[in-house]
Design a protein around this motif. Structure first.
Motif, PDB file in Angstrom:
ATOM      1  N   ASP A 156       0.824  -1.208   0.000  1.00 48.27           N
ATOM      2  CA  ASP A 156       0.000   0.000   0.000  1.00 48.27           C
ATOM      3  C   ASP A 156       0.857   1.257   0.000  1.00 48.27           C
ATOM      4  O   ASP A 156       0.521   2.238  -0.666  1.00 48.27           O
ATOM      5  N   TYR A 157       1.943   1.235   0.731  1.00 49.59           N
ATOM      6  CA  TYR A 157       2.819   2.408   0.779  1.00 49.59           C
ATOM      7  C   TYR A 157       3.390   2.712  -0.619  1.00 49.59           C
ATOM      8  O   TYR A 157       3.396   3.861  -1.057  1.00 49.59           O
ATOM      9  N   PHE A 158       3.843   1.696  -1.317  1.00 50.65           N
ATOM     10  CA  PHE A 158       4.398   1.921  -2.652  1.00 50.65           C
ATOM     11  C   PHE A 158       3.327   2.320  -3.665  1.00 50.65           C
ATOM     12  O   PHE A 158       3.628   2.948  -4.668  1.00 50.65           O
ATOM     13  N   LYS A 159       2.064   1.978  -3.381  1.00 51.81           N
ATOM     14  CA  LYS A 159       0.959   2.453  -4.224  1.00 51.81           C
ATOM     15  C   LYS A 159       0.496   3.833  -3.761  1.00 51.81           C
ATOM     16  O   LYS A 159      -0.429   4.395  -4.337  1.00 51.81           O
ATOM     17  N   ARG A 160       1.118   4.337  -2.702  1.00 47.18           N
ATOM     18  CA  ARG A 160       0.787   5.638  -2.102  1.00 47.18           C
ATOM     19  C   ARG A 160      -0.637   5.642  -1.555  1.00 47.18           C
ATOM     20  O   ARG A 160      -1.362   6.622  -1.644  1.00 47.18           O
ATOM     21  N   ASP A 161      -0.993   4.524  -0.966  1.00 45.77           N
ATOM     22  CA  ASP A 161      -2.347   4.351  -0.469  1.00 45.77           C
ATOM     23  C   ASP A 161      -2.339   4.077   1.035  1.00 45.77           C
ATOM     24  O   ASP A 161      -3.041   3.207   1.520  1.00 45.77           O
ATOM     25  N   ILE A 162      -1.504   4.808   1.756  1.00 46.99           N
ATOM     26  CA  ILE A 162      -1.430   4.590   3.204  1.00 46.99           C
ATOM     27  C   ILE A 162      -1.489   5.940   3.907  1.00 46.99           C
ATOM     28  O   ILE A 162      -0.864   6.894   3.478  1.00 46.99           O
ATOM     29  N   VAL A 163      -2.275   6.000   4.963  1.00 47.54           N
ATOM     30  CA  VAL A 163      -2.488   7.287   5.616  1.00 47.54           C
ATOM     31  C   VAL A 163      -2.227   7.247   7.122  1.00 47.54           C
ATOM     32  O   VAL A 163      -2.499   8.202   7.814  1.00 47.54           O
ATOM     33  N   TYR A 164      -1.719   6.153   7.617  1.00 44.93           N
ATOM     34  CA  TYR A 164      -1.480   6.065   9.050  1.00 44.93           C
ATOM     35  C   TYR A 164      -0.094   5.476   9.295  1.00 44.93           C
ATOM     36  O   TYR A 164       0.517   4.868   8.433  1.00 44.93           O
ATOM     37  N   SER A 165       0.384   5.668  10.509  1.00 43.89           N
ATOM     38  CA  SER A 165       1.697   5.177  10.893  1.00 43.89           C
ATOM     39  C   SER A 165       1.541   4.160  12.017  1.00 43.89           C
ATOM     40  O   SER A 165       0.474   4.049  12.619  1.00 43.89           O
ATOM     41  N   ASN A 166       2.603   3.427  12.278  1.00 44.02           N
ATOM     42  CA  ASN A 166       2.586   2.420  13.343  1.00 44.02           C
ATOM     43  C   ASN A 166       3.361   2.888  14.577  1.00 44.02           C
ATOM     44  O   ASN A 166       4.101   2.129  15.175  1.00 44.02           O
TER      45      ASN A 166
END
Length: 174
Positions: A156-166
């Motif tokens: 998801d990150y490489f698709k730029r589809d992430i909005v939260y952090s861990n």
């Protein structure tokens, strides 16, 4: 915010395997130019890119993006400048942060001894770590923290589809 990080503490088998790979692949002179321990801005180190088959592969890059003729080691997630660059992941044993007032050095990692930081890079093989506001626990040390990812987040990150952090998984090992 995140002015240094520890690529390998010498214990994590994944990070040791990466170091051994480059030790065998590169000439000694080139290998010695790469930081495989504590990484400082402007040093070359290993970051990870994702190929078309959704597999991570290592790449050697310099920490510090040239932005408006300045070297920038961290980019704020909120201002979306990072979106102008290609995504990468910085896998490390942990990162260092200094207490706001006392300048005491803290080391942050996870229970597994490996942390995955969101990053971005340019065509000159320069990268920066993406940061965000720290959660209430981490903000006691510093107001900013690296944007962290779990392995499940990579695609998801490489698709730029992430909005939260861990952030909740990060622990202070000082």
């Amino acid at each position: 915010m995140c002015g240094r990080y520890l690529f390998s503490d010498g214990k994590n088998p994944t990070l040791l395997k990466i170091k051994k790979y480059y030790q065998e692949k590169l000439s000694l002179d080139v290998f010695n130019q790469i930081s495989f321990e504590e990484v400082f801005p402007s040093q070359k180190t290993v970051v990870f890119l994702m190929d078309n088959e959704n597999k991570l592969h290592p790449s050697i890059m310099k920490w510090g993006l040239t932005l408006n003729k300045k070297q920038v080691i961290n980019l704020r997630d909120e201002n979306k400048i990072a979106m102008k660059y290609k995504p990468c992941i910085i896998i490390a044993s942990g990162y260092y942060e200094w207490q706001k007032n006392t300048k005491e050095k803290h080391f942050f990692t996870t229970n597994s001894g490996m942390i995955c930081l969101a990053g971005c890079y340019n065509d000159d093989n320069e990268f920066a770590i993406i940061t965000e506001e720290a959660n209430s626990e981490l903000s006691k040390i510093h107001s900013r923290t690296p944007f962290t990812l779990s392995k499940d987040d990579f695609k998801d990150y490489f698709k730029r589809d992430i909005v939260y952090s861990n952030q909740y998984k990060i622990i202070d090992k000082t």
